[in-house]
Design an enzyme around this catalytic site. Sequence first.
Site, PDB file in Angstrom:
ATOM      1  N   ASP A 156      35.008   1.442 -14.615  1.00  0.00           N
ATOM      2  CA  ASP A 156      34.430   2.500 -15.938  1.00  0.00           C
ATOM      3  C   ASP A 156      33.930   3.415 -16.764  1.00  0.00           C
ATOM      4  OD1 ASP A 156      36.982   1.980 -14.790  1.00  0.00           O
ATOM      5  OD2 ASP A 156      38.668   2.160 -16.456  1.00  0.00           O
ATOM      6  N   LYS A 178      41.392   4.797 -10.447  1.00  0.00           N
ATOM      7  CA  LYS A 178      42.787   4.209 -10.743  1.00  0.00           C
ATOM      8  C   LYS A 178      43.546   5.102 -12.063  1.00  0.00           C
ATOM      9  CE  LYS A 178      40.514   1.649 -13.892  1.00  0.00           C
ATOM     10  NZ  LYS A 178      40.743   2.182 -14.443  1.00  0.00           N
ATOM     11  N   CYS A 214      39.996  -2.978 -19.013  1.00  0.00           N
ATOM     12  CA  CYS A 214      39.929  -3.063 -17.402  1.00  0.00           C
ATOM     13  C   CYS A 214      38.799  -4.085 -17.027  1.00  0.00           C
ATOM     14  CB  CYS A 214      39.277  -1.271 -17.275  1.00  0.00           C
ATOM     15  SG  CYS A 214      40.379  -0.070 -18.243  1.00  0.00           S
TER      16      CYS A 214
END
Length: 258
Positions: free
Chosen positions: A63, A161, A206
């Site tokens: 990310d 995701k 994450c």
Amino acid sequence: MVRSDNSRPVASRSAVARSTVSRRFFLAATATTALAAGLALHRGARAAGTIKPDDKSALIVVDVQNCFVDGGTLPVKGGADVVPIINRLSKSFENIVVTQDWHTPGHASFASAHAGKKPFETTAMPYGTQVLWPDHCVQGSEDANLHKDLALPTATLIIRKGFHKEVDSYSAFVEADGKTPTGLAGYLKERGITTVFVTGLATDFCVAWTALDARKAGFATYVIEDATRAIDLNGSLAAAWKQMADAGVKRIQAADIA
Ligand code: VGL
Ligand code: ZN
């Protein structure tokens, strides 16, 4: 080798004096060394450049998107600092996977989707407690793009995701319902990967969930701490490191990678 004074049956005054001085020095030096070693061990440090990723190792870059750096919708303090570190690390890896948080508009993890809720509050979801975030990383938006300076031309997979509207997915492996796989474990296993090194944003969400699920899927798992930055919401960073340590995730620094 340090030898005890007792091994000398007769010692001259000056020899005793000398040995006292040297023992004191030795004790002081030992204490300092032990303290330094203790600190180093506590931080998980090891001699620089001793971990050499091989063809069974993969770098996972989590990310590193505009949404999570300054100017984005959910900025992580110092988020952009990981970019040059990850670019440098990537040169040590034959296998690189990148992830993107990739939410629908009106995603269930957004506070705006819950009447009366504000960002950073929580709500009960069918799969457990969900932190509610500002709207972020909406599919196809500039905010959801990878950081422009992230330079990973040899990366072979981008996994997206959090694209099911009613379910969040901090983890790059399994959605927050704890059962819907993203396909990443299958991809890595089919390619013979056994060890993963996790980097990116955010350490306590994450990155941590990805590392924990990597362990559950049977991978040897490292988190490269200085290649991550945290949100740290109500003690979430310390809690994440504790959980990762308990699960056997190894905490290392970029300099540990050869
Ligand atoms: C993340 C909060 C919400 C992350 C993603 O990438 O750590 N955090 N969505
Ligand atoms: Zn998200």
